[in-house]
Design a protein around this motif. Structure first.
Motif, PDB file in Angstrom:
ATOM      1  N   ASN A 112       0.805  -1.223   0.000  1.00 54.99           N
ATOM      2  CA  ASN A 112       0.000   0.000   0.000  1.00 54.99           C
ATOM      3  C   ASN A 112       0.839   1.276   0.000  1.00 54.99           C
ATOM      4  O   ASN A 112       0.282   2.369   0.114  1.00 54.99           O
ATOM      5  CB  ASN A 112      -0.919   0.016   1.224  1.00 54.99           C
ATOM      6  N   LEU A 113       2.161   1.141  -0.136  1.00 52.27           N
ATOM      7  CA  LEU A 113       3.046   2.302   0.007  1.00 52.27           C
ATOM      8  C   LEU A 113       3.628   2.798  -1.317  1.00 52.27           C
ATOM      9  O   LEU A 113       4.369   3.785  -1.320  1.00 52.27           O
ATOM     10  CB  LEU A 113       4.180   1.977   0.986  1.00 52.27           C
ATOM     11  N   TYR A 114       3.334   2.137  -2.416  1.00 52.90           N
ATOM     12  CA  TYR A 114       3.752   2.614  -3.740  1.00 52.90           C
ATOM     13  C   TYR A 114       5.260   2.868  -3.784  1.00 52.90           C
ATOM     14  O   TYR A 114       5.734   3.986  -3.972  1.00 52.90           O
ATOM     15  CB  TYR A 114       2.978   3.879  -4.118  1.00 52.90           C
ATOM     16  N   VAL A 115       6.008   1.784  -3.620  1.00 54.03           N
ATOM     17  CA  VAL A 115       7.465   1.867  -3.538  1.00 54.03           C
ATOM     18  C   VAL A 115       8.059   2.101  -4.916  1.00 54.03           C
ATOM     19  O   VAL A 115       7.639   1.486  -5.908  1.00 54.03           O
ATOM     20  CB  VAL A 115       8.022   0.575  -2.912  1.00 54.03           C
ATOM     21  N   GLY A 116       9.041   2.984  -4.990  1.00 59.45           N
ATOM     22  CA  GLY A 116       9.709   3.294  -6.242  1.00 59.45           C
ATOM     23  C   GLY A 116      10.675   2.203  -6.665  1.00 59.45           C
ATOM     24  O   GLY A 116      10.752   1.130  -6.049  1.00 59.45           O
ATOM     25  N   PRO A 117      11.444   2.454  -7.736  1.00 63.22           N
ATOM     26  CA  PRO A 117      12.369   1.439  -8.252  1.00 63.22           C
ATOM     27  C   PRO A 117      13.339   0.940  -7.185  1.00 63.22           C
ATOM     28  O   PRO A 117      13.884   1.723  -6.406  1.00 63.22           O
ATOM     29  CB  PRO A 117      13.112   2.182  -9.371  1.00 63.22           C
ATOM     30  N   LEU A 118      13.553  -0.378  -7.164  1.00 65.16           N
ATOM     31  CA  LEU A 118      14.480  -0.958  -6.179  1.00 65.16           C
ATOM     32  C   LEU A 118      15.922  -0.561  -6.455  1.00 65.16           C
ATOM     33  O   LEU A 118      16.742  -0.482  -5.541  1.00 65.16           O
ATOM     34  CB  LEU A 118      14.362  -2.491  -6.200  1.00 65.16           C
ATOM     35  N   LYS A 157      -4.326   3.506  -2.391  1.00 70.25           N
ATOM     36  CA  LYS A 157      -4.210   2.571  -1.268  1.00 70.25           C
ATOM     37  C   LYS A 157      -3.434   3.145  -0.083  1.00 70.25           C
ATOM     38  O   LYS A 157      -3.301   2.491   0.957  1.00 70.25           O
ATOM     39  CB  LYS A 157      -3.556   1.269  -1.738  1.00 70.25           C
ATOM     40  N   LEU A 158      -2.922   4.372  -0.240  1.00 73.42           N
ATOM     41  CA  LEU A 158      -2.163   4.974   0.858  1.00 73.42           C
ATOM     42  C   LEU A 158      -3.017   5.113   2.112  1.00 73.42           C
ATOM     43  O   LEU A 158      -2.519   4.920   3.233  1.00 73.42           O
ATOM     44  CB  LEU A 158      -1.623   6.343   0.439  1.00 73.42           C
ATOM     45  N   ARG A 159      -4.287   5.433   1.960  1.00 77.69           N
ATOM     46  CA  ARG A 159      -5.153   5.583   3.136  1.00 77.69           C
ATOM     47  C   ARG A 159      -5.198   4.284   3.948  1.00 77.69           C
ATOM     48  O   ARG A 159      -5.269   4.320   5.173  1.00 77.69           O
ATOM     49  CB  ARG A 159      -6.554   6.006   2.712  1.00 77.69           C
ATOM     50  N   GLU A 160      -5.160   3.140   3.271  1.00 74.87           N
ATOM     51  CA  GLU A 160      -5.157   1.871   3.987  1.00 74.87           C
ATOM     52  C   GLU A 160      -3.858   1.709   4.769  1.00 74.87           C
ATOM     53  O   GLU A 160      -3.869   1.257   5.921  1.00 74.87           O
ATOM     54  CB  GLU A 160      -5.332   0.710   3.006  1.00 74.87           C
ATOM     55  N   ALA A 161      -2.743   2.095   4.173  1.00 76.91           N
ATOM     56  CA  ALA A 161      -1.465   2.026   4.883  1.00 76.91           C
ATOM     57  C   ALA A 161      -1.491   2.907   6.128  1.00 76.91           C
ATOM     58  O   ALA A 161      -1.010   2.513   7.200  1.00 76.91           O
ATOM     59  CB  ALA A 161      -0.322   2.440   3.963  1.00 76.91           C
ATOM     60  N   LEU A 162      -2.079   4.090   6.014  1.00 77.73           N
ATOM     61  CA  LEU A 162      -2.107   5.017   7.139  1.00 77.73           C
ATOM     62  C   LEU A 162      -2.931   4.487   8.306  1.00 77.73           C
ATOM     63  O   LEU A 162      -2.686   4.855   9.460  1.00 77.73           O
ATOM     64  CB  LEU A 162      -2.642   6.378   6.681  1.00 77.73           C
ATOM     65  N   LYS A 163      -3.887   3.607   8.027  1.00 77.91           N
ATOM     66  CA  LYS A 163      -4.659   2.993   9.108  1.00 77.91           C
ATOM     67  C   LYS A 163      -3.776   2.128  10.007  1.00 77.91           C
ATOM     68  O   LYS A 163      -4.108   1.882  11.176  1.00 77.91           O
ATOM     69  CB  LYS A 163      -5.790   2.136   8.544  1.00 77.91           C
ATOM     70  N   HIS A 164      -2.668   1.627   9.465  1.00 80.98           N
ATOM     71  CA  HIS A 164      -1.775   0.732  10.205  1.00 80.98           C
ATOM     72  C   HIS A 164      -0.515   1.440  10.697  1.00 80.98           C
ATOM     73  O   HIS A 164       0.362   0.789  11.270  1.00 80.98           O
ATOM     74  CB  HIS A 164      -1.386  -0.448   9.312  1.00 80.98           C
ATOM     75  N   ALA A 165      -0.429   2.747  10.452  1.00 75.84           N
ATOM     76  CA  ALA A 165       0.773   3.498  10.823  1.00 75.84           C
ATOM     77  C   ALA A 165       0.779   3.824  12.311  1.00 75.84           C
ATOM     78  O   ALA A 165      -0.269   3.908  12.958  1.00 75.84           O
ATOM     79  CB  ALA A 165       0.847   4.781  10.008  1.00 75.84           C
ATOM     80  N   GLN A 166       1.982   3.995  12.841  1.00 76.80           N
ATOM     81  CA  GLN A 166       2.190   4.476  14.208  1.00 76.80           C
ATOM     82  C   GLN A 166       3.163   5.651  14.146  1.00 76.80           C
ATOM     83  O   GLN A 166       3.998   5.723  13.237  1.00 76.80           O
ATOM     84  CB  GLN A 166       2.764   3.374  15.094  1.00 76.80           C
ATOM     85  N   GLN A 167       3.054   6.534  15.107  1.00 78.10           N
ATOM     86  CA  GLN A 167       3.823   7.779  15.010  1.00 78.10           C
ATOM     87  C   GLN A 167       4.325   8.216  16.378  1.00 78.10           C
ATOM     88  O   GLN A 167       3.702   7.943  17.410  1.00 78.10           O
ATOM     89  CB  GLN A 167       2.931   8.868  14.409  1.00 78.10           C
TER      90      GLN A 167
END
Length: 334
Positions: free
Chosen positions: A181-187, A211-221
């Motif tokens: 869900n983080l849309y990772v750039g080229p390796l 899908k970033l909003r879904e990732a943010l649901k699981h984020a901690q800060q």
């Protein structure tokens, strides 16, 4: 509202390196290095902190990124992904601090980030007065210094303890499974050496990254003050925002010794070799290989338990001799 990163329970002085062996979640450690002399100077003033670093600097060039105004201090790609949005230079820490002071006087929105400077190479007198007592001396600290810059979400394959020594830093972490869900750039083409998320956390409604909003649901800060530290397990994604005109962080990366063998080989090579050897396989072949990989690498049961110990070959205990044998077998396969 984003969940807070869990804090280490107990006084910082009671921590041992074994507390992190197998720890599968990030932990904030408040006040871990609050007694460091450089942290006390940072609490006094930015000027006092910068003056002391300049005194310790031996002039060794370090990697420095200059980010132009208009980029919000974000380390990343240019508009068409043909390059990066910064200039790369090699300058001394003192020169970097002088540029930061200039930006501050001019109220410039340009960003500057000194990255992963090996402290033993550029600040040889620093380690004598600043260490994390529970880490062995072979784990070498690195310095990260700059103004209000942002490093997008990325991961390391090492255990990591990062100590804020000046300014404040906001850490946003994501568990490994959020890679989808983080849309990772080229390796193999990344601004920081490690692959980064191309989605900005402050723009959750960007239609390119739904899908970033879904990732943010699981984020901690968590926001770390001078003297605070954070432990980040391997493969956890972490987004780091520096919040002040002068920020500095000292981090320690390490891999544990497994069965008497230092973990010196990169697991990232396994990923790259997998891309080379498996990406073109049929869905049925991929499914079959997934079963084999689960059996030999990822399941908790020992795959050679039914074989006499002296006949297990490369499935036996990973001694230094067996590690070398495996290395030679891998080289032959390549």
């Amino acid at each position: 509202m984003m969940a807070s990163i869990e804090a280490f329970q107990g006084p910082a002085a009671s921590i041992t390196i074994d507390d992190f062996a197998g720890c599968d979640r990030p932990l904030v450690i408040r006040g871990l290095v609050r007694d460091w002399p450089i942290v006390e100077l940072a609490r006094e003033s930015d000027t006092a902190f910068a003056r002391r670093l300049s005194e310790l600097d031996n002039g060794t060039p370090v990697d420095t990124l200059l980010i132009p105004p208009g980029e919000d201090g974000l380390v990343g790609y240019n508009a068409d992904l043909s390059g990066f949005n910064y200039e790369h230079h090699r300058v001394s820490l003192k020169q970097g601090l002088q540029r930061l002071a200039q930006y501050s006087r001019e109220h410039s929105t340009a960003g500057l980030a000194i990255q992963s400077a090996l402290i033993s190479a550029c600040l040889p007198g620093f380690v004598e007065q600043h260490d994390v007592s529970f880490l062995p001396p072979h784990i070498q600290p690195r310095l990260w210094l700059g103004n209000r810059v942002v490093t997008p979400a990325h991961f390391d394959e090492y255990y990591n303890i990062a100590c804020v020594v000046c300014g404040r830093r906001e850490f946003t972490v994501f568990p490994p499974e959020q890679v989808k869900n983080l849309y990772v750039g080229p390796l193999d083409f990344a601004p920081t050496g490690a692959a980064i998320s191309m989605a900005r956390l402050d723009r959750p409604d960007d239609p390119r990254f739904p899908k970033l909003r879904e990732a943010l649901k699981h984020a901690q800060q968590a926001v770390l003050e001078p003297g605070d530290a954070i432990y980040i397990p391997p493969l956890w994604w972490h987004h780091v925002a520096s919040l002040e005109r002068l920020n500095a962080l000292v981090n320690y990366w390490w891999k544990p010794i497994m069965q008497g063998v230092p973990a010196t080989h990169s697991a990232r090579g396994f990923l790259l070799h997998g891309l080379l050897s498996m990406r073109g396989l049929s869905p049925a072949e991929k499914a079959a290989w997934r079963h084999l990989l689960d059996y030999y690498l990822f399941d908790s049961a020992h795959p050679a338990a039914h074989i006499p110990e002296d006949k297990r070959g490369i499935l036996g205990p990973l001694t230094p001799e067996l590690a070398e044998q495996l290395k030679q077998l891998v080289l032959k396969q390549l």
